[in-house]
Write a protein that holds these residues in place. Structure first.
Motif, PDB file in Angstrom:
ATOM      1  N   PHE A   1       0.838  -1.181   0.000  1.00 21.09           N
ATOM      2  CA  PHE A   1       0.000   0.000   0.000  1.00 21.09           C
ATOM      3  C   PHE A   1       0.873   1.230   0.000  1.00 21.09           C
TER       4      PHE A   1
ATOM      5  N   VAL B   1       5.201   0.842   2.798  1.00 18.52           N
ATOM      6  CA  VAL B   1       5.758   0.179   3.971  1.00 18.52           C
ATOM      7  C   VAL B   1       7.221  -0.130   3.665  1.00 18.52           C
ATOM      8  N   ASN B   2       8.107   0.181   4.585  1.00 17.57           N
ATOM      9  CA  ASN B   2       9.549   0.017   4.406  1.00 17.57           C
ATOM     10  C   ASN B   2      10.163   1.063   3.484  1.00 17.57           C
ATOM     11  N   ASP B   3       9.472   2.163   3.226  1.00 14.64           N
ATOM     12  CA  ASP B   3      10.080   3.245   2.439  1.00 14.64           C
ATOM     13  C   ASP B   3       9.442   4.575   2.837  1.00 14.64           C
ATOM     14  N   PRO B   4       9.931   5.217   3.909  1.00 12.16           N
ATOM     15  CA  PRO B   4       9.296   6.412   4.448  1.00 12.16           C
ATOM     16  C   PRO B   4       9.755   7.708   3.774  1.00 12.16           C
TER      17      PRO B   4
ATOM     18  N   TYR C   1       5.973   7.330   8.162  1.00 12.40           N
ATOM     19  CA  TYR C   1       6.029   5.924   7.786  1.00 12.40           C
ATOM     20  C   TYR C   1       4.633   5.445   7.410  1.00 12.40           C
TER      21      TYR C   1
END
Lengths: 460, 286
Positions: A239, A259-262, A271
């Motif tokens: 997402f 998710v995992n890339d802010p 985040y």
């Protein structure tokens, strides 16, 4: 200072320097840490009372078990741990500095007796010649030597990786650095969250455990949110949110986060954490009247009535994005007319329309044939927001810990001494070596070294 | 799936190696020890191939969503067995103490049996939180650390058995029977220490990579989640072990016991937290 005061101070100092205290603290930390993994932390009082009873709850509160990792006694343990390792390091460091910075380059015979690995050889060569050959051999087998002439003795010394002795102190310091970083985060940072509906923006975020919002000093807008699922599954694949940062009304930063890339702006990081639906979805139907063949396209929100050719009406009573692996499905209720007021509990003819099977509804044999062309669900994006100025200090500490551990465990400070003295028949060569770690490997190396060195100085 | 069949043969190989290692304790024949070692090396090769095949199969089943086989309980258990064998082989090559196999290979075998009999071996796609390169670094460092602790635990059990026997028959009569082929307690103590020396930095790295990942995914490097806390408990125990080595009165049997407790805590950190407690590491539910 009186003698009495001094001895008291020394008492305290010795207590905090002791290795026994270190072991006891580590074991106590290990044992007490278990409590917080068994008793849920920071839950509602009702939950505790329900699970453990009111008496146990009172005991838990008195002992600070419900937020134990921030309790006075756990923090005290951590402080004892920090003070202990600081004192131990301060006490032992001067000796290590002396060993590394001022090695004994001109050892006497007594020193050689203390060495584990040593040897002695008589040769007919002159002291100068023997020392030259020994220096050449040590240089070839180990490393460059330093020569010191003292009292008619020629002393050769060489060492490797002396600095690895500091490894353990780097590890100790790394723990203090990590603590410092954690404190910086606790005092000058925050953890918060914000939900932003697609198309809207926010200049505030809400910290955990508080109703008072924090002003960001800039605005974050969510232009789009999208969630993608794995085929035939409710498991989200990814997402993403299109975020735009507006500072003084200007668009300064754009990023699609997942998710995992802010996204980070001015030390504050956003985040992708969760999402949820905003209001009812908007549906786009094609409806054909069976008798006349007349076709209309209708756009309607869930729950609202929509008119059909011929005076009747319908509404979407229910909707799911995944209906028994058939994909998106809407349950339609036929109503007598637009003006009909729907009363709770009132039943109308209803049926299910599947988006992935547009011709499916024709088989129902009803007056109208429905096809669900598309639907649009608006979402809000759930963002975790964190400001932590101490995080780089923590990473520095972690780096020090890994490097320090490596140096402390796997590198060995090795030293070689050779002393040559003239005798009546020629000279006497005394040699020895020492390693502060990995003795077995050094022993094997030293055997070979010893053979080659003796060979070099013997053969005239 | 071919990988599952290969994992089955791996399990059989580890079982065979374990039995032959125990036979070695009884027969004290060098030939038997050699057979046991060869069988355990073959098992390790099969285990490696099976993990490789599972990786390949994940791309066949999931297409672009394929991933390294390190994501659910089944995959982590078979990987754990693999890391135990890897560390065992390292120790075997260095010390050539065959009897150690009888106390380390069973850990790898138990892991494989449990995975093959009771765990779900389906290859499922990853939820977004797990789609990160940190996952690979985190899992590899943690499990290499765990495996080193498994070896240390096996050796410590040998130490306790042998030291207990030697206390009963003091001096003179050499310890015979099954214990005849045990390394001396000095060597056992040394292997125990060396294994923990390897494991401790790896565990530290595992905790650090986990913290880095959590920070990158959620903005919190440490949240006192049960899994995090238990990994720290394990870290505290082995830190205590390393310091105990320098203190008189804590060497020998106490150090061996600390190593056994450390591994028990490791296993709880790995499995107990997921199966008994709740938290971020969700694979326990599957």
């Amino acid at each position: 200072m009186t003698t009495r005061d001094k001895s008291f101070f020394e008492h305290i100092w010795d207590f905090f320097c002791s290795l026994k205290l270190a072991i006891a603290t580590l074991i106590l930390l290990a044992i007490t840490s278990i409590i917080g993994t068994v008793i849920q932390q920071n839950a509602n009082p009702q939950e505790y009372i329900q699970e453990y009873g009111p008496t146990a709850y009172k005991i838990f509160v008195a002992l600070d078990f419900l937020d134990m990792y921030h309790s006075w006694w756990f923090i005290t343990l951590l402080i004892v741990f920090a003070v202990n390792l600081t004192c131990c390091s301060i006490k032992r460091l001067p000796r290590i500095v002396r060993i590394v910075a001022h090695p004994d380059k001109t050892p006497d015979e007594k020193f050689f007796r203390t060495l584990g690995r040593k040897g002695e050889v008589e040769t007919s060569l002159s002291a100068e010649e023997a020392a030259g050959r020994a220096a050449e051999a040590v240089g070839r087998l180990f490393g460059r030597i330093e020569r010191t002439d003292v009292d008619g003795r020629i002393c050769l010394f060489t060492q490797k990786m002396a600095w690895s002795r500091f490894g353990v102190y780097v590890v100790h310091a790394s723990i203090l650095v990590i603590f410092a970083g954690a404190l910086m985060g606790a005092f000058w940072g925050y953890k918060a969250f914000v939900n932003i509906p697609e198309g809207s923006s926010s200049d505030k975020v809400w910290p955990r455990n508080s109703n008072q919002p924090i002003e960001l000093g800039f605005t974050v807008r969510c232009d789009r949110f999208d969630v993608e699922f794995y085929p035939n599954s409710r498991r989200p694949r990814e997402f993403v949110s299109d975020l735009v940062v507006l500072d003084n009304g200007q668009e300064v930063l754009k990023k699609t986060i997942e998710v995992n890339d802010p996204l980070t702006y001015k030390g504050i990081t956003f985040y992708q954490s969760s999402y949820g639906p905003m209001g009812n979805p908007l549906f786009h139907f094609k409806v054909r009247e069976r008798a006349t063949g007349e076709t209309v396209e209708v756009k309607v929100r869930q729950g609202e009535p929509a008119e059909l050719p011929g005076g009747a009406a319908f509404r979407v009573a229910d909707f799911t994005e995944q209906f028994q692996n058939f994909g998106a499905a809407a349950r339609i209720e036929l109503l007598p007319g637009m003006t009909h007021e729907h009363k709770p509990g009132e039943r109308h003819p209803s049926f299910v329309v599947l988006k992935n099977f547009p011709d499916f509804d024709a088989q129902r044999g009803g007056k109208y044939i429905f096809s669900l062309l598309d639907y649009k669900q608006r979402y809000y994006t759930g963002l975790q927001v964190a400001k932590d100025p101490g995080v780089w200090v923590v990473w520095l500490g972690c780096f020090m810990m890994v490097v320090g551990c490596f140096a402390a465990f796997f590198l060995s400070h090795r030293r070689i001494w050779v002393v040559v003295q003239a005798t009546d028949k020629g000279s006497r060569v005394l040699y020895g070596g020492n390693a502060h770690r990995n003795q077995p490997a050094f022993e094997i190396w030293f055997e070979n070294f010893s053979a080659q060195l003796e060979d070099a100085v013997k053969n005239g | 799936m071919l990988s599952v069949k290969l994992f089955n043969i791996t399990t059989i190989a580890y079982f065979g190696a374990m039995v032959v290692f125990i036979a070695y304790l009884a027969t004290r024949s060098r030939g038997v020890a050699l057979v046991a070692t060869i069988v355990s090396y073959i098992g390790f090769a099969l285990n490696t191939a099976a993990i490789g095949f599972r990786w390949y199969e994940s791309y066949q089943i999931l297409g672009v969503d394929g991933r390294a086989p390190l994501t659910n309980l089944y995959e982590s258990v078979v990987f754990f067995s693999w890391t135990i064998m890897l560390l065992y082989i390292v120790i075997d090559l260095k010390y050539k103490q065959r009897a150690v196999g009888a106390f380390v290979v069973p850990f790898a075998f138990l892991g494989m049996v449990w995975a093959q009999l009771y765990l779900n071996d389906a290859i499922d796609p990853l939820v977004p939180a797990l789609q990160s390169n940190w996952l690979t670094y985190h899992v590899i460092t943690c499990f290499l650390g765990y495996a080193a602790f498994a070896v240390a635990c096996g050796v410590s059990i040998m130490y306790l058995i042998k030291a207990g026997k030697e206390e009963k028959n003091p001096e003179g009569s050499p310890v015979g029977g099954l214990l005849g082929v045990f390394p001396s307690i000095r060597v056992l103590d040394d292997i125990n220490y060396k294994a923990i020396m390897i494991g401790f930095p790896l565990l530290s790295l595992g905790i650090i990579t986990g913290a880095a990942w959590a920070n990158y995914a959620w903005g919190t490097y440490w949240s006192w989640d049960p899994k995090e806390t238990w990994s720290l408990i394990v870290w505290f125990i082995y830190a205590a072990f390393l310091h105990a080595r320098f203190t008189r009165g804590w060497v020998g049997k106490k150090a061996a016991w600390l190593s056994v407790f450390g591994f028990a805590a490791t296993i709880f950190c790995y499995l107990g937290v997921n199966l008994v407690l709740s938290g971020l590491h969700s694979y326990g539910g599957s």
